[in-house]
Design an enzyme around this catalytic site. Structure first.
Site, PDB file in Angstrom:
ATOM      1  N   CYS A 109       0.813  -1.221   0.000  1.00 24.87           N
ATOM      2  CA  CYS A 109       0.000   0.000   0.000  1.00 24.87           C
ATOM      3  C   CYS A 109       0.850   1.277   0.000  1.00 24.87           C
ATOM      4  CB  CYS A 109      -0.943   0.006   1.195  1.00 24.87           C
ATOM      5  SG  CYS A 109      -2.016  -1.427   1.236  1.00 24.87           S
ATOM      6  N   HIS A 162      -3.199   7.117   2.212  1.00 22.54           N
ATOM      7  CA  HIS A 162      -3.675   5.818   1.718  1.00 22.54           C
ATOM      8  C   HIS A 162      -5.062   5.545   2.306  1.00 22.54           C
ATOM      9  CE1 HIS A 162      -4.208   1.673   0.940  1.00 22.54           C
ATOM     10  NE2 HIS A 162      -3.880   1.262   2.145  1.00 22.54           N
ATOM     11  N   ASN A 170     -10.309  -0.304  -0.025  1.00 19.28           N
ATOM     12  CA  ASN A 170      -8.856  -0.145   0.027  1.00 19.28           C
ATOM     13  C   ASN A 170      -8.258  -0.707  -1.260  1.00 19.28           C
ATOM     14  OD1 ASN A 170      -6.109  -0.503   0.473  1.00 19.28           O
ATOM     15  ND2 ASN A 170      -6.336  -1.350   2.529  1.00 19.28           N
TER      16      ASN A 170
HETATM   17  N1  ACO Z   1     -18.720  -8.489   9.618  1.00 20.61           N
HETATM   18  C1  ACO Z   1     -19.187  -8.808  10.842  1.00 20.61           C
HETATM   19  N2  ACO Z   1     -18.385  -9.202  11.854  1.00 20.61           N
HETATM   20  C2  ACO Z   1     -17.074  -9.270  11.598  1.00 20.61           C
HETATM   21  C3  ACO Z   1     -16.518  -8.957  10.344  1.00 20.61           C
HETATM   22  C4  ACO Z   1     -17.399  -8.545   9.327  1.00 20.61           C
HETATM   23  N3  ACO Z   1     -16.980  -8.221   8.091  1.00 20.61           N
HETATM   24  N4  ACO Z   1     -15.181  -9.115  10.414  1.00 20.61           N
HETATM   25  C5  ACO Z   1     -14.892  -9.518  11.653  1.00 20.61           C
HETATM   26  N5  ACO Z   1     -16.035  -9.612  12.363  1.00 20.61           N
HETATM   27  C6  ACO Z   1     -16.191 -10.020  13.753  1.00 20.61           C
HETATM   28  C7  ACO Z   1     -15.056 -10.882  14.261  1.00 20.61           C
HETATM   29  O1  ACO Z   1     -15.255 -12.232  13.905  1.00 20.61           O
HETATM   30  C8  ACO Z   1     -15.151 -10.648  15.729  1.00 20.61           C
HETATM   31  O2  ACO Z   1     -16.189 -11.449  16.251  1.00 20.61           O
HETATM   32  P1  ACO Z   1     -16.052 -12.167  17.686  1.00 20.61           P
HETATM   33  O3  ACO Z   1     -15.886 -11.027  18.660  1.00 20.61           O
HETATM   34  O4  ACO Z   1     -17.320 -12.902  17.809  1.00 20.61           O
HETATM   35  O5  ACO Z   1     -14.817 -13.015  17.573  1.00 20.61           O
HETATM   36  C9  ACO Z   1     -15.600  -9.196  15.847  1.00 20.61           C
HETATM   37  O6  ACO Z   1     -16.157  -8.859  14.564  1.00 20.61           O
HETATM   38  C10 ACO Z   1     -14.476  -8.252  16.172  1.00 20.61           C
HETATM   39  O7  ACO Z   1     -13.377  -8.553  15.313  1.00 20.61           O
HETATM   40  P2  ACO Z   1     -12.083  -7.687  15.316  1.00 20.61           P
HETATM   41  O8  ACO Z   1     -11.114  -8.224  14.310  1.00 20.61           O
HETATM   42  O9  ACO Z   1     -11.617  -7.519  16.742  1.00 20.61           O
HETATM   43  O10 ACO Z   1     -12.684  -6.324  14.776  1.00 20.61           O
HETATM   44  P3  ACO Z   1     -12.079  -4.881  14.884  1.00 20.61           P
HETATM   45  O11 ACO Z   1     -12.968  -4.037  15.691  1.00 20.61           O
HETATM   46  O12 ACO Z   1     -10.618  -4.896  15.184  1.00 20.61           O
HETATM   47  O13 ACO Z   1     -12.247  -4.399  13.379  1.00 20.61           O
HETATM   48  C11 ACO Z   1     -10.925  -4.097  11.402  1.00 20.61           C
HETATM   49  C12 ACO Z   1     -11.603  -5.093  12.330  1.00 20.61           C
HETATM   50  C13 ACO Z   1     -12.001  -3.214  10.756  1.00 20.61           C
HETATM   51  C14 ACO Z   1     -10.195  -4.867  10.306  1.00 20.61           C
HETATM   52  C15 ACO Z   1      -9.951  -3.223  12.236  1.00 20.61           C
HETATM   53  O14 ACO Z   1      -9.069  -4.037  12.963  1.00 20.61           O
HETATM   54  C16 ACO Z   1      -9.184  -2.301  11.403  1.00 20.61           C
HETATM   55  O15 ACO Z   1      -9.692  -1.314  10.945  1.00 20.61           O
HETATM   56  N6  ACO Z   1      -7.888  -2.594  11.178  1.00 20.61           N
HETATM   57  C17 ACO Z   1      -7.080  -1.906  10.243  1.00 20.61           C
HETATM   58  C18 ACO Z   1      -6.805  -2.873   9.154  1.00 20.61           C
HETATM   59  C19 ACO Z   1      -6.861  -2.286   7.794  1.00 20.61           C
HETATM   60  O16 ACO Z   1      -7.311  -1.206   7.517  1.00 20.61           O
HETATM   61  N7  ACO Z   1      -6.356  -3.091   6.902  1.00 20.61           N
HETATM   62  C20 ACO Z   1      -6.345  -2.729   5.548  1.00 20.61           C
HETATM   63  C21 ACO Z   1      -5.265  -3.416   4.869  1.00 20.61           C
HETATM   64  S1  ACO Z   1      -3.753  -2.896   5.456  1.00 20.61           S
HETATM   65  C22 ACO Z   1      -3.398  -1.469   4.760  1.00 20.61           C
HETATM   66  O17 ACO Z   1      -3.927  -1.069   3.788  1.00 20.61           O
HETATM   67  C23 ACO Z   1      -2.379  -0.726   5.420  1.00 20.61           C
END
Ligand code: ACO
Length: 327
Positions: free
Chosen positions: A111, A254, A284
């Site tokens: 990215c 980004h 993304n």
């Molecule tokens: N829909 C519904 N529920 C979901 C989904 C979904 N799409 N995805 C995960 N969950 C659930 C999980 O299974 C988990 O359930 P559980 O508590 O029963 O186990 C719950 O939601 C919480 O999961 P987490 O992974 O803890 O969710 P979090 O609040 O951390 O959000 C996210 C996840 C949005 C990915 C967050 O961590 C984030 O924004 N991270 C940044 C990552 C990013 O932007 N990556 C992009 C690629 S990297 C880059 O470009 C630099």
């Protein structure tokens, strides 16, 4: 002498996939995705390829700059999803747009790819090696994500963006860029594993031989990394270029996640309105996200000559960095 962006272009696949569409195939909802990421829909390829989108974005950027393909001396394509192992996407683009006089190669920094490619083109231009370059980010992330994994498939989209970069008296003023290979497993995707006459892959021994063939990510680690390192490196860049945070007209980051961008704006004490976003429509798009957003702002007439712009990228590697330029 420095380098200046003189034209931009972008190309998105025609097919739109909304959060509601995804909720038909995995256990998710528009509410979950949009509140956590700011993403409402994304484009994914049907007939398009990484190279075809890159070539179209390049044609539009050349037209916008008033530069012919024959004048281009350097083409750098940032991508981690090339159509072929080789030749590189940049060589395919060179053929498509008939930039016969250019040297063309790909650059892989996930990215951060567009930013690192822009800085690379700048270094060539600043040292007088080349005067006119095309810098492109293109990605087909839809082939790397597991469409059964709700934690990753909702985040990404496909697309391409391009910039014509030319030697100029004003333009790019400075950049910072970093890598931390020790954190590689936070966000990774396997290439074809070694399986030859004398060696078979051992699945799951480390992140280079994961059990899954698809992109894997520790979302919370990525989040923590981005909200710490991005403001840090922007501050460093502003110090380096003797600029106050409020003197920057646009912070073009980004487009991974709206919560990351809101957090960066807050940590920097800068109005969120100066951090434009479009991940609501495209998700993304990795190396393509910065040039796609730049092109949108340019075509909407929001970028005025003389404005101060900070670009910042962050992603797998881990890699991150920022560049400051005068539009
Ligand atoms: N829909 C519904 N529920 C979901 C989904 C979904 N799409 N995805 C995960 N969950 C659930 C999980 O299974 C988990 O359930 P559980 O508590 O029963 O186990 C719950 O939601 C919480 O999961 P987490 O992974 O803890 O969710 P979090 O609040 O951390 O959000 C996210 C996840 C949005 C990915 C967050 O961590 C984030 O924004 N991270 C940044 C990552 C990013 O932007 N990556 C992009 C690629 S990297 C880059 O470009 C630099």
């Amino acid at each position: 002498m420095t380098s200046r962006i003189t034209g931009t272009g972008s190309c998105l696949p025609a097919e739109i996939i909304t959060n509601d569409d995804l909720a038909q195939v995995v256990d998710t909802s528009d509410e979950w995705i949009s509140t956590r990421t700011g993403i409402r829909s994304r484009r994914i390829v049907k007939g398009e390829s990484g190279a075809s989108m890159a070539a179209e974005a390049a044609r539009r950027a050349l037209e916008n700059a008033g530069v012919s393909a024959g004048e281009i001396q350097l083409i750098i394509v940032a991508t981690c999803t090339g159509d072929l192992q080789f030749p590189g996407t940049a060589c395919v683009v060179q053929k498509e747009i008939q930039a016969d006089g250019a040297v063309a190669f790909d650059l892989g920094a996930a990215c951060s790819g567009f930013l690192f490619a822009l800085n690379t083109a700048h270094a060539y231009i600043q040292t007088g090696v080349y005067q006119k370059a095309l810098v492109i980010g293109t990605e087909v992330l839809s082939k790397l994500v597991d469409w059964k994994d709700r934690s990753t498939c909702v985040l990404f989209g496909d697309g391409a963006g391009a910039a014509v970069v030319e030697a100029s008296e004003e333009g790019l003023q400075g950049f910072v860029q970093y890598s931390d290979g020790k954190k590689g497993e936070v966000l990774s995707c396997i290439s074809r594993p070694v399986e030859n006459l004398i060696h078979r892959k051992e699945e799951g021994t480390d992140y280079r031989t994961p059990v899954s063939d698809y992109l894997t990510m520790n979302g919370q680690e990525v989040f923590r990394f981005a909200v710490k390192k991005v403001p840090e490196c922007i501050h460093q860049l502003l110090d380096q270029t003797r600029t106050r945070a409020d003197q920057v007209d646009w912070y073009i980051l980004h487009q991974a996640n709206s919560r990351i961008i809101q957090s960066v704006a807050k940590r920097m004490g800068v109005d969120e309105a100066r951090f434009p976003m479009n991940m609501d429509r495209y998700g993304n798009t990795s190396a393509a996200s910065i040039p796609i957003l730049l092109d949108e702002l340019n075509r909407e007439g929001k970028l005025a000559r003389g404005q101060q712009i900070v670009l910042a990228g962050f992603g797998a590697g881990l890699t991150w960095g920022a560049a400051k330029l005068t539009w």
